[in-house]
Write a protein that holds these residues in place. Structure first.
Motif, PDB file in Angstrom:
ATOM      1  N   ALA A 178     -17.426 -11.486  -1.170  1.00  7.14           N
ATOM      2  CA  ALA A 178     -17.035 -10.192  -0.627  1.00  7.14           C
ATOM      3  C   ALA A 178     -18.234  -9.246  -0.670  1.00  7.14           C
ATOM      4  O   ALA A 178     -18.910  -9.123  -1.687  1.00  7.14           O
ATOM      5  N   ALA A 179     -18.505  -8.588   0.452  1.00  6.51           N
ATOM      6  CA  ALA A 179     -19.619  -7.641   0.527  1.00  6.51           C
ATOM      7  C   ALA A 179     -19.159  -6.221   0.251  1.00  6.51           C
ATOM      8  O   ALA A 179     -19.907  -5.402  -0.278  1.00  6.51           O
ATOM      9  N   SER A 180     -17.918  -5.911   0.621  1.00  5.98           N
ATOM     10  CA  SER A 180     -17.367  -4.580   0.379  1.00  5.98           C
ATOM     11  C   SER A 180     -15.870  -4.714   0.163  1.00  5.98           C
ATOM     12  O   SER A 180     -15.222  -5.591   0.741  1.00  5.98           O
ATOM     13  N   VAL A 181     -15.329  -3.842  -0.678  1.00  6.67           N
ATOM     14  CA  VAL A 181     -13.897  -3.839  -0.980  1.00  6.67           C
ATOM     15  C   VAL A 181     -13.424  -2.402  -1.094  1.00  6.67           C
ATOM     16  O   VAL A 181     -14.109  -1.552  -1.674  1.00  6.67           O
ATOM     17  N   SER A 182     -12.255  -2.118  -0.537  1.00 14.95           N
ATOM     18  CA  SER A 182     -11.611  -0.814  -0.677  1.00 14.95           C
ATOM     19  C   SER A 182     -10.181  -1.041  -1.152  1.00 14.95           C
ATOM     20  O   SER A 182      -9.531  -2.006  -0.761  1.00 14.95           O
ATOM     21  N   VAL A 183      -9.702  -0.140  -1.987  1.00 17.76           N
ATOM     22  CA  VAL A 183      -8.331  -0.206  -2.487  1.00 17.76           C
ATOM     23  C   VAL A 183      -7.631   1.098  -2.132  1.00 17.76           C
ATOM     24  O   VAL A 183      -8.087   2.169  -2.524  1.00 17.76           O
ATOM     25  N   GLY A 184      -6.570   0.986  -1.358  1.00 19.31           N
ATOM     26  CA  GLY A 184      -5.847   2.182  -0.946  1.00 19.31           C
ATOM     27  C   GLY A 184      -6.706   3.159  -0.175  1.00 19.31           C
ATOM     28  O   GLY A 184      -6.520   4.377  -0.253  1.00 19.31           O
ATOM     29  N   GLY A 185      -7.690   2.635   0.558  1.00 13.71           N
ATOM     30  CA  GLY A 185      -8.575   3.485   1.344  1.00 13.71           C
ATOM     31  C   GLY A 185      -9.777   4.002   0.584  1.00 13.71           C
ATOM     32  O   GLY A 185     -10.658   4.633   1.177  1.00 13.71           O
ATOM     33  N   ALA A 186      -9.852   3.763  -0.721  1.00 17.20           N
ATOM     34  CA  ALA A 186     -10.978   4.230  -1.536  1.00 17.20           C
ATOM     35  C   ALA A 186     -11.986   3.105  -1.723  1.00 17.20           C
ATOM     36  O   ALA A 186     -11.624   2.001  -2.139  1.00 17.20           O
ATOM     37  N   ALA A 187     -13.247   3.368  -1.396  1.00 13.41           N
ATOM     38  CA  ALA A 187     -14.294   2.357  -1.536  1.00 13.41           C
ATOM     39  C   ALA A 187     -14.523   2.031  -3.007  1.00 13.41           C
ATOM     40  O   ALA A 187     -14.558   2.930  -3.862  1.00 13.41           O
ATOM     41  N   CYS A 188     -14.680   0.762  -3.314  1.00 10.89           N
ATOM     42  CA  CYS A 188     -14.917   0.309  -4.683  1.00 10.89           C
ATOM     43  C   CYS A 188     -16.415   0.153  -4.943  1.00 10.89           C
ATOM     44  O   CYS A 188     -17.188  -0.096  -4.028  1.00 10.89           O
ATOM     45  N   ALA A 189     -16.797   0.279  -6.198  1.00 12.60           N
ATOM     46  CA  ALA A 189     -18.176   0.039  -6.623  1.00 12.60           C
ATOM     47  C   ALA A 189     -18.277  -1.366  -7.190  1.00 12.60           C
ATOM     48  O   ALA A 189     -17.405  -1.817  -7.930  1.00 12.60           O
ATOM     49  N   ARG A 190     -19.338  -2.074  -6.837  1.00 16.58           N
ATOM     50  CA  ARG A 190     -19.549  -3.429  -7.357  1.00 16.58           C
ATOM     51  C   ARG A 190     -20.098  -3.364  -8.776  1.00 16.58           C
ATOM     52  O   ARG A 190     -20.924  -2.511  -9.109  1.00 16.58           O
ATOM     53  N   THR A 191     -19.633  -4.284  -9.624  1.00 18.08           N
ATOM     54  CA  THR A 191     -20.144  -4.381 -10.983  1.00 18.08           C
ATOM     55  C   THR A 191     -21.086  -5.589 -11.097  1.00 18.08           C
ATOM     56  O   THR A 191     -21.093  -6.468 -10.245  1.00 18.08           O
ATOM     57  N   PRO A 204      -1.957   8.639 -10.181  1.00 16.62           N
ATOM     58  CA  PRO A 204      -2.196   7.218 -10.442  1.00 16.62           C
ATOM     59  C   PRO A 204      -2.179   6.398  -9.165  1.00 16.62           C
ATOM     60  O   PRO A 204      -1.668   6.829  -8.125  1.00 16.62           O
ATOM     61  N   LEU A 205      -2.764   5.226  -9.243  1.00 15.39           N
ATOM     62  CA  LEU A 205      -2.717   4.267  -8.139  1.00 15.39           C
ATOM     63  C   LEU A 205      -1.301   3.707  -8.055  1.00 15.39           C
ATOM     64  O   LEU A 205      -0.809   3.114  -9.011  1.00 15.39           O
ATOM     65  N   GLU A 206      -0.643   3.932  -6.944  1.00 16.20           N
ATOM     66  CA  GLU A 206       0.753   3.538  -6.806  1.00 16.20           C
ATOM     67  C   GLU A 206       0.877   2.231  -6.020  1.00 16.20           C
ATOM     68  O   GLU A 206       0.384   2.125  -4.903  1.00 16.20           O
ATOM     69  N   PRO A 207       1.543   1.230  -6.603  1.00 20.14           N
ATOM     70  CA  PRO A 207       1.774  -0.003  -5.855  1.00 20.14           C
ATOM     71  C   PRO A 207       2.873   0.190  -4.824  1.00 20.14           C
ATOM     72  O   PRO A 207       3.714   1.085  -4.985  1.00 20.14           O
ATOM     73  N   PRO A 208       2.862  -0.628  -3.757  1.00 23.38           N
ATOM     74  CA  PRO A 208       1.858  -1.674  -3.501  1.00 23.38           C
ATOM     75  C   PRO A 208       0.558  -1.078  -3.000  1.00 23.38           C
ATOM     76  O   PRO A 208       0.557  -0.067  -2.295  1.00 23.38           O
ATOM     77  N   LEU A 209      -0.546  -1.691  -3.371  1.00 33.79           N
ATOM     78  CA  LEU A 209      -1.859  -1.243  -2.957  1.00 33.79           C
ATOM     79  C   LEU A 209      -2.393  -2.164  -1.860  1.00 33.79           C
ATOM     80  O   LEU A 209      -2.247  -3.372  -1.927  1.00 33.79           O
TER      81      LEU A 209
END
Length: 215
Positions: A178-191, A204-209
């Motif tokens: 995976a080169a990029s990932v977003s959760v609920g429209g928010a871009a994630c940072a790679r670790t 809070p992050l509300e499921p389903p995401l």
């Protein structure tokens, strides 16, 4: 020419019953991940060459691919240089490796075999591969990035240290990392350990995401 085109994926999932709370140092973790230096990821068709060495049988490494995804069954795990590791962007990439048998030691690397990136080798130079198998010596190898085997289903997710305000997710089952990932429209940072994280100090992050991304 690349062996495959970038893939977009979308999947919804629920967090209930799958969360392990770990809120300590949340802000520091997010900041460190955002600031982590990232190089260019290994891409389809890319080639390299260097020395092949051995560091012994294991499925554990910096890429945190444990438990090992089924798609890597029968493939040889390898560690790559810090430059090729690219801040974990190379994790899970599949390689076609060829050994010429040229080198020195007790166990020549010969023939062609399939491998996957599962660790970082700090002592390796760019192009080197450290094999997660028993052996001895330093041997000339060359490699090409190829598509990983997949079952053709939806991506799978591994959660680690997540809670309703913090999500650390690893995406699995793709033909390329995976080169990029977003959760609920928010871009994630790679670790550096092959996860993507997103955090919120507000609601809070509300499921389903909905998880989206690209390879």
């Amino acid at each position: 020419m690349p062996a495959f085109s970038p893939l977009s994926f979308v999947k919804m999932f629920h967090l209930h019953g799958r969360i392990r709370v770990a809120t300590a140092l949340l802000a520091a973790t997010v900041a460190a991940a955002a600031a982590a230096p990232l190089g260019a990821a290994l891409r389809a068709g890319q080639t390299g060459a260097g020395e092949g060495t051995y560091f012994g049988p294991t499925t554990r490494g910096n890429c945190a691919l444990d438990p090992l995804p089924a798609q890597y069954g029968g493939l040889v795990g390898v560690a790559v240089s810090t430059a090729d590791y690219a801040g974990s962007a190379a994790c899970g990439a599949c390689l076609r490796v060829t050994g010429s048998g040229d080198g020195a030691g007790a166990n020549p690397i010969t023939g062609t075999f399939s491998a996957y990136v599962m660790d970082r080798c700090p002592e390796c130079a760019a192009g080197d591969l450290d094999l997660a198998t028993p052996g001895d010596g330093r041997w000339a190898v060359s490699w090409t990035v190829v598509p990983c085997p997949t079952a053709g289903g939806a991506p799978e997710f591994l959660l680690e240290g997540s809670n309703p305000h913090y999500l650390k997710v690893q995406v699995r089952g793709l033909p390329a990392p995976a080169a990029s990932v977003s959760v609920g429209g928010a871009a994630c940072a790679r670790t550096q350990d092959n996860f993507f994280i997103v955090a919120t100090a507000g609601p809070p992050l509300e499921p389903p995401l909905t998880v989206t991304g690209t390879t």
